[in-house]
Design an enzyme around this catalytic site. Structure first.
Site, short mmCIF file in Angstrom:
data_model
loop_
_atom_site.label_atom_id
_atom_site.label_comp_id
_atom_site.label_asym_id
_atom_site.label_seq_id
_atom_site.Cartn_x
_atom_site.Cartn_y
_atom_site.Cartn_z
N PHE B 121 -10.02 14.55 -21.69
CA PHE B 121 -9.95 13.34 -20.87
C PHE B 121 -9.42 13.73 -19.51
O PHE B 121 -8.77 14.78 -19.37
CB PHE B 121 -9.01 12.32 -21.53
N GLN B 234 -4.18 -0.17 -12.28
CA GLN B 234 -5.22 0.84 -12.48
C GLN B 234 -6.61 0.22 -12.50
O GLN B 234 -6.87 -0.68 -13.30
CB GLN B 234 -5.00 1.59 -13.80
N HIS B 236 -10.07 1.14 -13.55
CA HIS B 236 -10.79 2.15 -14.32
C HIS B 236 -12.09 2.44 -13.60
O HIS B 236 -12.79 1.52 -13.18
CB HIS B 236 -11.06 1.60 -15.73
N LEU B 250 -15.60 -2.34 -20.20
CA LEU B 250 -15.26 -0.92 -20.14
C LEU B 250 -16.38 0.00 -20.63
O LEU B 250 -17.02 -0.25 -21.64
CB LEU B 250 -14.01 -0.69 -21.00
N GLU B 253 -13.93 6.44 -20.92
CA GLU B 253 -13.79 7.73 -20.25
C GLU B 253 -14.30 8.86 -21.15
O GLU B 253 -14.60 9.96 -20.70
CB GLU B 253 -12.30 7.96 -19.90
N ARG B 284 -7.98 8.87 -13.02
CA ARG B 284 -8.73 7.63 -12.86
C ARG B 284 -8.65 7.08 -11.44
O ARG B 284 -9.63 6.53 -10.93
CB ARG B 284 -8.22 6.59 -13.85
N HIS B 349 -8.12 -2.58 -14.99
CA HIS B 349 -8.01 -2.14 -16.37
C HIS B 349 -6.59 -2.20 -16.93
O HIS B 349 -6.38 -2.53 -18.09
CB HIS B 349 -8.52 -0.70 -16.44
N ARG B 384 -1.83 6.00 -14.68
CA ARG B 384 -1.78 6.37 -16.09
C ARG B 384 -2.96 7.26 -16.44
O ARG B 384 -4.08 7.00 -16.02
CB ARG B 384 -1.82 5.12 -16.97
#
Lengths: 249, 576
Positions: B121, B234, B236, B250, B253, B284, B349, B384
């Site tokens: 990730f 955040q 995304h 979503l 990722e 991100r 997100h 994050r």
């Protein structure tokens, strides 16, 4: 802009009727989008459950044109829009208001299933192919559409003696887990009423997660119950081996 | 005051996502009498939407991974604004929390030698995310739910908490209503754990469900607790951009983790320009700004996004590793991702900011009030890393549950609830039925437009000043919204309340963003485009001062030298 007519159930368990609304239609819209537009424009108190809008949480179950569906996954371009789209709550559960049903019975059934019981005699290692089937059962998003169409529940209402396909799938996930040491065949037979299921596969047809509920979960569980509780040969074998035969290898 | 349904608990948990359930399990195990309140049905909380995996340095795929590498990645991803102690506890305890889930029946994908499989990730320098295809959140919440069912705590489904009740400084309970029939409920509790998730519904394009209205943030704020770092929202990088009804949903990722490539309309692999070293697996904040910039500069896809392509992988592999993405695009957008690129763009997100807590116990600055998961701040700093929220809610859900149970043990019996506070809370809920203002849906829509266009991915002072003024007007309008119909399952009425929470959070985000005059992680300012080392040593703090919101900055807690050394070292030196 194109418009579509919607007839939505408005009312509670005692009384209600189909109320018609007109909704502007955009490309790619789903039934839940239309319901939200009705809420924002015409009926702010229209009750509906939803969360993820992506077929992952199983909240927005309803009957669209008589078919049990997740509203977030039912596209308007798959429906004949020259006719009004009829949206009703699930039939098997008591209506709270509009499209919202009282599904609390399901949560009570779940409580009666003994939890995962890990074995102590084996390392926590197993191969992917050992759990492909377990993961299929665990894809369930608890939309309760299978409970809604299961004729045992649909025609006779919630019953203490039958748990319904959702919870047979849950037990299948526990019973076939490579590390589970529990045995729930007596529960399946006596309390969950697996014998009531006569394999009409209605549940499998409506499952939005494509779980082969009947073939992969219920039938193997039925066989297991028969093997353990009715098969005289297995009874003798158990007598000599002194235990359950539920786990192979 | 008429007799109301009242319940007594040692520990009351508000929210039944991953953090709330984990807290409830732990508090019960510690002997507390526990109640859980949630806005949805059990098992539908936002955790169910988490897809790609839970980050934990199990070192199953890369034997050189360790808590130190995870700690370093988390701190660097958060641009060093994270609370070092939270990042440390998180990295150290995540592996055990994941193994514990397995012992409770979770069935993670396996490595070839039969252990929990881990995938790549963004921002993680080892394959670290334990996962179940792309439905890891469902597996986690179901596991916690099924374990929790046998713990004996009570669950109040489809209830909303509107006010925390206090005795002096200390929290002693809360006021709530049942969504089904609108009846009011009172809870007396020695300790309360907030685990209500995020604030995404304040924005127009979001991956979040209707529940994400910042209730915990707002309840804590109104009860006098401090919120920190609320400017860090955040976005995304990959949400769906088409069709309109699914905008913002979503796209995990994990698509990039499994090798997905981003391209613009000219076919260029544009991440080469923004982060040539990490490419699609950059953090991100970086990827979201890159996509946004490509679209802004005229190189976007037909529906205003970028192309995300995984079709170079075998179709069977894609269907096995990303089954729910395959179905999501096939069912909702008529796109077969095994042959065709997806169109994706940034979507609101997650909020890194939240209730200021003691790292070890989850205690807020208000006695008796605890917080965990997304509604708590500090763990993720300015940005994050993907996969760190699922591990966060396990690690700190458990710690807050334990912290609250221990606090409850030391606390005497609950004092009776204050009648005046109860009556005020009741009046606030009933007033909308008697008013003649606008519809809550209209006010909500205006708020979403405001936050989306004025406090979004790129920020400037004049936009944020305008946003604060607009939020002021919206607060007045929200105080006048009219609700029609009865109290029975009435979404308009529910929204009229949730709006209040969203407005508190939106104001906190806008005011904090205006205060931080630098760009860092999820907070990007066009008028202050660089990192400012001075401001990088401070948290932004929001608290209530009478009827107005007070914003200040406080120094970051000092990181011990041995941890500082891990952060400063080269990756190769840590990864041994």
């Amino acid at each position: 802009m194109k418009e579509a007519r919607f007839q939505v159930y408005r009312g509670d368990a005692k009384a209600g009727k189909l109320q018609e609304y007109t909704v502007a239609v955009e490309e790619g819209m789903v039934v839940l989008d239309a319901i939200h537009r009705i809420q924002a424009k015409d009926a702010p108190d229209l009750a509906v459950r939803w969360n993820c809008k992506a077929a992952k949480c199983g909240s927005c179950s309803a009957e669209v044109n008589g078919k049990p569906k997740l509203m977030c996954k039912t596209r308007l371009d798959d429906l004949p829009l020259e006719e009004p789209v009829v949206v009703k709550p699930m039939k098997t559960f008591p209506v709270v208001k509009d499209l919202v049903c009282d599904v609390s019975w399901n949560f009570e059934v779940n409580k009666r299933i003994p939890k995962f019981t890990p074995r102590k005699d084996r390392e926590w290692r197993w191969m992917q192919e050992d759990i492909d089937r377990v993961q299929e059962y665990r894809k369930c998003i608890e939309c309760f559409l299978c409970q809604n169409v299961c004729h045992v529940l649909r025609e006779h209402g919630e019953k203490p003696g039958f748990a319904g396909p959702r919870f047979l799938v849950r037990v299948a996930g526990l019973e076939t887990h490579p590390m589970d040491a529990g045995n729930r065949t007596k529960l399946l037979k006596d309390e969950m009423g697996i014998g009531y299921c006569n394999i009409t596969k209605c549940c499998t047809e409506v499952c939005p997660e494509d779980i082969h509920i009947t073939d992969n979960a219920i039938i193997p569980l039925k066989e297991r119950v028969v093997d353990e509780h009715y098969d005289p040969v297995m009874k003798v074998i158990r007598l000599f081996t002194g235990g359950s035969n539920k786990k192979e290898g | 005051m008429s007799a109301r349904e009242t319940h007594d608990y040692d520990v009351l948990v508000i929210g039944a996502g991953g953090a709330g359930l984990r807290a409830a399990i732990e508090a019960s195990a510690a002997g507390a009498k526990v109640g859980v309140i949630c806005k949805s049905l059990l098992g539908k909380a936002h955790t169910v939407m988490a897809e790609g995996g839970v980050a934990a340095a199990l070192a199953h795929v890369d034997p050189k991974d360790s808590w130190k590498v995870h700690f370093r990645d988390t701190m660097l991803g958060g641009k060093l604004l994270n609370h070092w102690r939270m990042a440390q506890l998180h990295a150290q305890e995540a592996p055990e929390r994941v193994r514990e889930l397995e012992r409770w029946g979770a069935v993670f994908d396996r490595t070839k030698d039969g252990r929990i499989l881990q995938r790549n990730f963004g921002g993680h320098s080892a394959p670290r995310l334990a996962h179940v295809g792309d439905r890891t959140g469902l597996e986690m919440i179901r596991t916690l739910q099924d374990e929790g069912v046998h713990q004996g705590f009570d669950v109040f489904m489809e209830c909303t908490v509107t006010k925390l009740l206090k005795d002096g400084d200390r929290v002693t309970g809360c006021f709530a209503y049942r969504r089904e029939n609108g009846r009011f409920l009172l809870f007396r509790a020695k300790a309360i754990v907030l685990a209500t998730g995020g604030i995404g519904k304040a924005y127009k394009v979001t991956s979040n469900s209707w529940e994400y209205t910042g209730d915990g943030h707002a309840l804590a704020y109104e009860a006098g607790a401090e919120l920190i770092d609320m400017e860090f929202v955040q976005f995304h990088p990959t949400g769906m951009v088409w069709p309109p009804g699914v905008m913002g949903i979503l796209v995990t990722e994990a698509v990039r983790g499994e090798g997905g490539i981003l391209r613009n309309s000219k076919g260029e692999r544009f991440m080469e320009k923004y982060d040539p070293k990490r490419m699609e697996l950059s953090t991100r904040d970086m990827v979201a700004r890159a996509i946004y910039t490509e679209v802004k500069e005229g190189r976007g896809s037909p529906h205003g996004g970028a192309f995300l392509d995984i079709s170079h992988k075998p179709a069977d592999y894609v269907k096995k590793k990303l089954p729910s993405m395959y179905h999501q695009f096939k069912d909702l957008a008529d796109v077969d991702i095994t042959t065709t690129p997806m169109e994706v763009g940034p979507t609101t997100h997650y909020i890194m900011g939240g209730v200021r807590v003691e790292p070890d116990t989850g205690a807020s600055t208000v006695p008796g009030l605890f917080a965990a998961g997304e509604c708590a701040g500090g763990m993720h700093g300015a940005n994050r890393l993907g996969g760190n929220s699922l591990s966060d809610l396990l690690v700190f859900g458990r710690r807050a549950g334990l912290g609250a149970a221990e606090y409850a043990k030391k606390t005497g019996p609950n004092p009776p609830l204050d009648d005046r506070q109860v009556q005020a809370a009741e009046r606030e809920m009933l007033e909308p039925f008697e008013r003649s203002g606008s519809s809550p849906y209209d006010v909500h829509q205006r708020l979403q437009e405001c936050m989306h266009s004025l406090v979004g991915i790129f920020r400037v002072e004049e936009d944020m000043t305008a946003a604060i003024a607009e939020i002021g007007r919206l607060k007045e309008d929200a105080a006048r919204v009219r609700v029609t119909g009865s109290r029975e399952f009435n979404p308009g009425w529910h929204l009229a309340h949730d709006l209040r929470s969203m407005l508190v959070c939106s104001e906190a985000v806008a005011r904090s963003a205006l205060t931080r005059k630098e760009s860092r992680g999820g907070h990007a300012r066009l008028d202050h485009p660089n990192l400012d080392p001075e401001q990088g040593r401070r948290n932004t703090v929001v608290r209530r001062d009478g009827e107005s919101m007070h914003v200040s900055q406080s120094p970051l807690p000092e990181m011990p030298a041995e941890l500082r050394a891990i952060v400063d070292a080269e990756l190769e030196a840590v990864k041994v």
